[in-house]
Design an enzyme around this catalytic site. Sequence first.
Site, PDB file in Angstrom:
ATOM      1  N   ARG A 109       0.817  -1.213   0.000  1.00 44.94           N
ATOM      2  CA  ARG A 109       0.000   0.000   0.000  1.00 44.94           C
ATOM      3  C   ARG A 109       0.852   1.265   0.000  1.00 44.94           C
ATOM      4  O   ARG A 109       0.582   2.215  -0.742  1.00 44.94           O
ATOM      5  CB  ARG A 109      -0.953  -0.022   1.202  1.00 44.94           C
ATOM      6  CG  ARG A 109      -1.813   1.216   1.397  1.00 44.94           C
ATOM      7  CD  ARG A 109      -2.425   1.744   0.102  1.00 44.94           C
ATOM      8  NE  ARG A 109      -3.073   0.729  -0.694  1.00 44.94           N
ATOM      9  CZ  ARG A 109      -3.228   0.807  -2.006  1.00 44.94           C
ATOM     10  NH1 ARG A 109      -2.743   1.843  -2.677  1.00 44.94           N
ATOM     11  NH2 ARG A 109      -3.841  -0.159  -2.661  1.00 44.94           N
ATOM     12  N   LYS A 144       0.818  25.324  -4.165  1.00 48.44           N
ATOM     13  CA  LYS A 144      -0.412  24.639  -3.742  1.00 48.44           C
ATOM     14  C   LYS A 144      -0.213  23.128  -3.847  1.00 48.44           C
ATOM     15  O   LYS A 144      -0.778  22.450  -4.704  1.00 48.44           O
ATOM     16  CB  LYS A 144      -1.591  25.105  -4.583  1.00 48.44           C
ATOM     17  CG  LYS A 144      -1.902  26.592  -4.415  1.00 48.44           C
ATOM     18  CD  LYS A 144      -2.992  27.055  -5.352  1.00 48.44           C
ATOM     19  CE  LYS A 144      -3.240  28.556  -5.193  1.00 48.44           C
ATOM     20  NZ  LYS A 144      -4.253  29.059  -6.150  1.00 48.44           N
ATOM     21  N   LYS A 176       3.169  40.167  -3.458  1.00 46.37           N
ATOM     22  CA  LYS A 176       1.745  40.087  -3.724  1.00 46.37           C
ATOM     23  C   LYS A 176       1.024  41.332  -3.192  1.00 46.37           C
ATOM     24  O   LYS A 176       1.654  42.238  -2.639  1.00 46.37           O
ATOM     25  CB  LYS A 176       1.172  38.798  -3.129  1.00 46.37           C
ATOM     26  CG  LYS A 176       1.821  37.544  -3.729  1.00 46.37           C
ATOM     27  CD  LYS A 176       1.328  36.269  -3.096  1.00 46.37           C
ATOM     28  CE  LYS A 176      -0.063  35.907  -3.556  1.00 46.37           C
ATOM     29  NZ  LYS A 176      -0.096  35.491  -4.977  1.00 46.37           N
ATOM     30  N   GLU A 205       3.285  40.832  -8.325  1.00 45.28           N
ATOM     31  CA  GLU A 205       1.934  40.577  -8.814  1.00 45.28           C
ATOM     32  C   GLU A 205       1.240  41.901  -9.117  1.00 45.28           C
ATOM     33  O   GLU A 205       1.266  42.826  -8.309  1.00 45.28           O
ATOM     34  CB  GLU A 205       1.153  39.803  -7.754  1.00 45.28           C
ATOM     35  CG  GLU A 205      -0.306  39.542  -8.099  1.00 45.28           C
ATOM     36  CD  GLU A 205      -1.038  38.895  -6.938  1.00 45.28           C
ATOM     37  OE1 GLU A 205      -1.062  37.653  -6.887  1.00 45.28           O
ATOM     38  OE2 GLU A 205      -1.555  39.631  -6.077  1.00 45.28           O
ATOM     39  N   ASP A 226      -2.315  38.792 -12.483  1.00 51.17           N
ATOM     40  CA  ASP A 226      -3.306  38.062 -11.695  1.00 51.17           C
ATOM     41  C   ASP A 226      -4.716  38.217 -12.265  1.00 51.17           C
ATOM     42  O   ASP A 226      -5.265  39.316 -12.294  1.00 51.17           O
ATOM     43  CB  ASP A 226      -3.275  38.561 -10.252  1.00 51.17           C
ATOM     44  CG  ASP A 226      -4.208  37.771  -9.344  1.00 51.17           C
ATOM     45  OD1 ASP A 226      -4.299  36.543  -9.516  1.00 51.17           O
ATOM     46  OD2 ASP A 226      -4.838  38.392  -8.480  1.00 51.17           O
TER      47      ASP A 226
END
Length: 289
Positions: A109, A144, A176, A205, A226
Amino acid sequence: MNPEIPSGASGHLPPPELIADHVGRALAEDIGDGDRTAALLPPDQRSVVDVITRQDTVLCGSAWFEEVFRQLDPAVGIRWEAVDGQRMGPGSLLCRLEGPTRALLTGERTALNYLQSLSGTATRARCYADAVAGLPVRVLDTRKTLPGLRQEQKYAVLCGGCHNHRMGLFDAILIKENHIMAAGSIAAALEAARAVAEGVRVEIEVETLEELEQALAAGATHMLLDNFGVDQLRRAVALSAGRARLEASGGITLDRIRTIAETGVDDISVGDLTKDLKAVDLSMRFVSD
């Protein structure tokens, strides 16, 4: 090497000590103080098993798969029929293992979790890479990622033919909206970043064409656009005129990415590469006892 296999991926494999540490933690999580079921089998029993993919797959994670069995029992032998970054169709044999049955069952597994999850990321990345094939643009990952698996997933992105953005907060500066507000202006934020950059890339950004103009005037060389629409992206490319590297970001999906790439941006960052993970369907089958 098969031309479909990214040549640079193997050079970005995380260090062996990191792989060993992560695998050790994963095994401890699963085994605890002992595998009660495997203990039912004779200690001298040996088996042969095949790992098969049930769907189209870009293989990734072989080093972690191997490390699972190395830590459990070095007597387990593994023969690979593919390498990381290689496409394999449904029903394809990925590898064959031979060794003590207890170790094969105990590690099954954990080993498959690594292989199917990282192959899932690589397979997704390959879809995005194929979608912009022939265009001078890079598809980038983001931060992320699944906690604790960032280096694994970023390696998988490379295996799928896409590219890595910064690894974390330590190897590049991305200014940012909140940073700009805290600094007081785009120019002030850039100036502060350059003062502490020490040779690392500084990217800022921007959310409008007006902010893009301000950043260009302040000497920005890397810009993250963005949530710009397609028309805004085209205008940004014309406005920049090669003075800065432009990265499109925000809401990028597979069905839209080629249209975005055709605007002329240099990079497109896609959170979907790593945050919406869907493992590929793999099977580990006993061939003989």
